[in-house]
Scaffold this motif. Structure first.
Motif, PDB file in Angstrom:
ATOM      1  N   LEU A   8     -37.716 -41.025   0.573  1.00 63.13           N
ATOM      2  CA  LEU A   8     -37.863 -41.468  -0.817  1.00 63.13           C
ATOM      3  C   LEU A   8     -38.156 -40.297  -1.736  1.00 63.13           C
ATOM      4  N   ASN A   9     -39.020 -39.395  -1.308  1.00 57.99           N
ATOM      5  CA  ASN A   9     -39.332 -38.237  -2.152  1.00 57.99           C
ATOM      6  C   ASN A   9     -38.075 -37.426  -2.450  1.00 57.99           C
ATOM      7  N   ARG A  10     -37.249 -37.211  -1.411  1.00 57.91           N
ATOM      8  CA  ARG A  10     -36.017 -36.413  -1.601  1.00 57.91           C
ATOM      9  C   ARG A  10     -35.037 -37.134  -2.519  1.00 57.91           C
ATOM     10  N   LEU A  11     -34.898 -38.440  -2.368  1.00 57.05           N
ATOM     11  CA  LEU A  11     -33.984 -39.197  -3.224  1.00 57.05           C
ATOM     12  C   LEU A  11     -34.433 -39.167  -4.684  1.00 57.05           C
ATOM     13  N   MET A  12     -35.736 -39.209  -4.901  1.00 56.15           N
ATOM     14  CA  MET A  12     -36.247 -39.218  -6.271  1.00 56.15           C
ATOM     15  C   MET A  12     -36.147 -37.850  -6.945  1.00 56.15           C
ATOM     16  N   LEU A  13     -35.887 -36.815  -6.153  1.00 54.89           N
ATOM     17  CA  LEU A  13     -35.678 -35.475  -6.703  1.00 54.89           C
ATOM     18  C   LEU A  13     -34.217 -35.224  -7.086  1.00 54.89           C
ATOM     19  N   LEU A  14     -33.315 -36.163  -6.754  1.00 61.08           N
ATOM     20  CA  LEU A  14     -31.905 -36.009  -7.118  1.00 61.08           C
ATOM     21  C   LEU A  14     -31.722 -36.109  -8.633  1.00 61.08           C
ATOM     22  N   THR A  15     -30.762 -35.377  -9.136  1.00 63.65           N
ATOM     23  CA  THR A  15     -30.404 -35.524 -10.549  1.00 63.65           C
ATOM     24  C   THR A  15     -29.571 -36.794 -10.720  1.00 63.65           C
ATOM     25  N   PRO A  16     -29.438 -37.324 -11.956  1.00 61.41           N
ATOM     26  CA  PRO A  16     -28.595 -38.510 -12.165  1.00 61.41           C
ATOM     27  C   PRO A  16     -27.175 -38.317 -11.650  1.00 61.41           C
ATOM     28  N   GLU A  17     -26.632 -37.125 -11.818  1.00 56.66           N
ATOM     29  CA  GLU A  17     -25.262 -36.857 -11.363  1.00 56.66           C
ATOM     30  C   GLU A  17     -25.192 -36.879  -9.837  1.00 56.66           C
ATOM     31  N   GLU A  18     -26.207 -36.339  -9.169  1.00 56.26           N
ATOM     32  CA  GLU A  18     -26.240 -36.326  -7.712  1.00 56.26           C
ATOM     33  C   GLU A  18     -26.413 -37.743  -7.159  1.00 56.26           C
ATOM     34  N   ARG A  19     -27.167 -38.566  -7.843  1.00 59.95           N
ATOM     35  CA  ARG A  19     -27.335 -39.956  -7.395  1.00 59.95           C
ATOM     36  C   ARG A  19     -26.000 -40.695  -7.415  1.00 59.95           C
ATOM     37  N   THR A  20     -25.195 -40.399  -8.403  1.00 58.91           N
ATOM     38  CA  THR A  20     -23.885 -41.035  -8.508  1.00 58.91           C
ATOM     39  C   THR A  20     -22.969 -40.606  -7.371  1.00 58.91           C
ATOM     40  N   ARG A  21     -23.025 -39.340  -6.993  1.00 59.43           N
ATOM     41  CA  ARG A  21     -22.178 -38.828  -5.918  1.00 59.43           C
ATOM     42  C   ARG A  21     -22.565 -39.419  -4.558  1.00 59.43           C
ATOM     43  N   GLY A  22     -23.844 -39.690  -4.365  1.00 60.58           N
ATOM     44  CA  GLY A  22     -24.305 -40.240  -3.102  1.00 60.58           C
ATOM     45  C   GLY A  22     -24.729 -39.170  -2.118  1.00 60.58           C
ATOM     46  N   VAL A  23     -25.352 -39.599  -1.037  1.00 62.08           N
ATOM     47  CA  VAL A  23     -25.879 -38.666  -0.045  1.00 62.08           C
ATOM     48  C   VAL A  23     -25.299 -38.953   1.328  1.00 62.08           C
ATOM     49  N   VAL A  24     -25.316 -37.928   2.177  1.00 57.03           N
ATOM     50  CA  VAL A  24     -24.897 -38.069   3.563  1.00 57.03           C
ATOM     51  C   VAL A  24     -25.950 -37.399   4.431  1.00 57.03           C
ATOM     52  N   ALA A  25     -26.168 -37.954   5.629  1.00 59.31           N
ATOM     53  CA  ALA A  25     -27.158 -37.388   6.539  1.00 59.31           C
ATOM     54  C   ALA A  25     -26.749 -37.648   7.972  1.00 59.31           C
ATOM     55  N   ALA A  26     -27.262 -36.824   8.869  1.00 56.67           N
ATOM     56  CA  ALA A  26     -27.122 -37.057  10.304  1.00 56.67           C
ATOM     57  C   ALA A  26     -28.479 -37.494  10.821  1.00 56.67           C
ATOM     58  N   SER A  27     -28.495 -38.529  11.640  1.00 59.87           N
ATOM     59  CA  SER A  27     -29.772 -39.043  12.112  1.00 59.87           C
ATOM     60  C   SER A  27     -29.581 -39.866  13.365  1.00 59.87           C
ATOM     61  N   ALA A  28     -30.606 -39.795  14.251  1.00 58.61           N
ATOM     62  CA  ALA A  28     -30.612 -40.645  15.441  1.00 58.61           C
ATOM     63  C   ALA A  28     -31.170 -42.023  15.127  1.00 58.61           C
ATOM     64  N   GLU A  57     -15.797 -32.972   2.265  1.00 60.77           N
ATOM     65  CA  GLU A  57     -14.639 -33.789   1.914  1.00 60.77           C
ATOM     66  C   GLU A  57     -14.900 -34.697   0.707  1.00 60.77           C
ATOM     67  N   HIS A  58     -16.096 -35.276   0.633  1.00 61.56           N
ATOM     68  CA  HIS A  58     -16.369 -36.291  -0.393  1.00 61.56           C
ATOM     69  C   HIS A  58     -17.309 -35.842  -1.508  1.00 61.56           C
ATOM     70  N   GLY A  59     -17.888 -34.653  -1.359  1.00 64.45           N
ATOM     71  CA  GLY A  59     -18.799 -34.182  -2.403  1.00 64.45           C
ATOM     72  C   GLY A  59     -20.179 -34.786  -2.367  1.00 64.45           C
ATOM     73  N   TYR A  60     -20.556 -35.352  -1.206  1.00 65.59           N
ATOM     74  CA  TYR A  60     -21.883 -35.931  -1.074  1.00 65.59           C
ATOM     75  C   TYR A  60     -22.964 -34.837  -1.128  1.00 65.59           C
ATOM     76  N   ILE A  61     -24.197 -35.250  -1.368  1.00 67.76           N
ATOM     77  CA  ILE A  61     -25.346 -34.367  -1.221  1.00 67.76           C
ATOM     78  C   ILE A  61     -25.858 -34.520   0.204  1.00 67.76           C
ATOM     79  N   PHE A  62     -25.938 -33.423   0.931  1.00 62.09           N
ATOM     80  CA  PHE A  62     -26.428 -33.480   2.304  1.00 62.09           C
ATOM     81  C   PHE A  62     -27.948 -33.501   2.293  1.00 62.09           C
ATOM     82  N   VAL A  63     -28.528 -34.492   2.968  1.00 62.84           N
ATOM     83  CA  VAL A  63     -29.989 -34.611   3.049  1.00 62.84           C
ATOM     84  C   VAL A  63     -30.393 -34.481   4.513  1.00 62.84           C
TER      85      VAL A  63
END
Length: 400
Positions: A57-77, A138-144
């Motif tokens: 949540l902390n990392r998501l709330m640090l995104l800019t409005p433009e980054e929120r629109t692009r979306g995020v991608v992550a690798a996780s177990a 490929e998609h311009g996501y923000i990697f978290v």
């Protein structure tokens, strides 16, 4: 440092009211068992079942409005995935998660249920990360990253702030280590609040990446572990730089230690822990003399274990305690044989769970049979009492 205590306090204010302040309890049972005074922070009680919510949540709330629109991608177990998916959905941020093959179904289903797009790719976390980076390009996501990110580390540090507010008396903090995000945040916060506190990390023997990096060695990692949440081949650069000077010791635990800790949380604390989440207790149970007389804080950092695996672990612990025993007996293959053996076992209070006949083993006479009798007993002494009674009754006992 790239992250400061002030950043952790800022993260706490940023996520306040959106993430649970999980309970901390003194455990009389674990204290009696280990000889230490034990407090447990129940981060398995977060909505998504693990500590990951604070950092995500902390990392998501640090995104800019433009980054929120692009979306995020992550690798996780699984745990970072669920936390990011849940809070991304709340905030309207599109989330794509790449999970390695073999991720427990409970974590895959939980992530999808929170609205994220799930991609299964890679034999392990490293392979999943490579695919996530490809999707980013490929998609311009923000990697978290699940751990190698300053915003993630700052959020995870809130765990130790809460812990030491609720249990200021603890003098030893034990934290599981995978990628290092939780350890880095907790070590930074704990040392700022209580400079003389002892900070201990726990790694699983199959993936000792923090230990290897400390020694300047190449980590030898691999294999299927019950502690898949900390099965990371390379600790993050950011968390390692923060945690390395602050962590006093690392304890590397075997699979049996993690299994026992999961079982003890279920039977003694009446709570569910996943393998990685039980890491602190695994270290305490494996080395009770190391912590005797100390005031120990355990971060139970996750409870997302597959129900089938939990059942397997609990049954395996019964086997270790000799409360579930298989007696292998060579006898004649004739009517009444099994009832006579059952009479001996039942007469001593053993409860027969299962019986398997083997008539095809070549070291068994053609007119004989090998019986594997699974019996529920009270304890190891009771199991040995039944074994001796079977021998006295003339049955040929074999190793099962």
């Amino acid at each position: 440092m790239s992250v400061t205590y002030a950043d952790i306090l800022a993260a706490r204010e940023r996520i306040k009211g959106q993430v649970d302040h999980t309970p901390t309890r003194h455990s009389r049972r674990l204290s009696e068992l280990t000889g230490a005074e034990v407090w447990v922070k129940f981060d398995n009680l977060h909505y998504t079942g693990s500590f990951k919510e604070r950092g995500a949540l902390n990392r998501l709330m640090l995104l800019t409005p433009e980054e929120r629109t692009r979306g995020v991608v992550a690798a996780s177990a699984g745990n970072h995935a669920q936390a990011l998916a849940y809070h991304g959905g709340r905030l309207g941020v599109p989330v794509t998660i790449v999970m390695p093959e073999g991720t427990p179904f409970v974590k895959i289903d939980g992530t999808r249920r929170h609205g994220a797009e799930v991609v299964i790719h890679g034999a392990d976390f490293t392979g999943a990360t490579e695919e996530a980076k490809r999707q980013q390009a490929e998609h311009g996501y923000i990697f978290v990253s699940a751990f190698d990110d300053e915003g993630i580390v700052a959020g995870q540090g809130v765990c130790a702030v809460e812990f030491l507010e609720d249990a200021p008396e603890i003098d030893t903090l034990i934290v599981p280590i995978g990628g290092g995000g939780l350890m880095a945040g907790c070590a930074l916060a704990a040392r700022a609040i209580k400079p003389d506190i002892e900070i201990i990390g726990v790694e699983v023997a199959m993936y000792p990446s923090f230990t290897a990096k400390r020694k300047g060695e190449e980590p030898r990692c691999g294999g299927q572990t019950i502690a898949e949440g900390i099965a990371v081949k390379a600790v993050g650069d950011i968390p390692f730089a923060i945690a390395d000077p602050l962590v006093d010791d690392i304890i590397v635990c075997e699979e049996a230690d993690f299994e026992k800790a999961v079982a003890f949380y279920a039977t003694l604390e009446k709570t569910v822990a996943e393998g990685a989440g039980a890491g602190g207790l695994a270290a305490l149970l494996a080395h009770p003399e190391r912590f005797k007389g100390r005031k120990v804080g355990l971060v139970l950092c996750g409870g997302n274990i597959d129900a089938r695996m939990l059942a397997v672990v609990l049954n395996r612990e019964l086997v270790r305690e000799k409360r579930l025993v298989v007696y292998r007996i060579l006898g004649d293959d004739r009517p009444g044989m099994l009832s006579k053996m059952s009479a001996v076992i039942g007469g001593l209070g053993g409860n027969i769970i299962d019986v398997v006949h083997n008539r095809l083993a070549l070291d068994v006479p053609a007119k004989g049979a090998e019986f594997d009798i699974m019996v529920e007993t009270r304890d190891a002494h009771h199991a040995e009492e039944i074994r001796e009674a079977m021998k006295e009754a003339g049955y040929d006992m074999r190793m099962a």
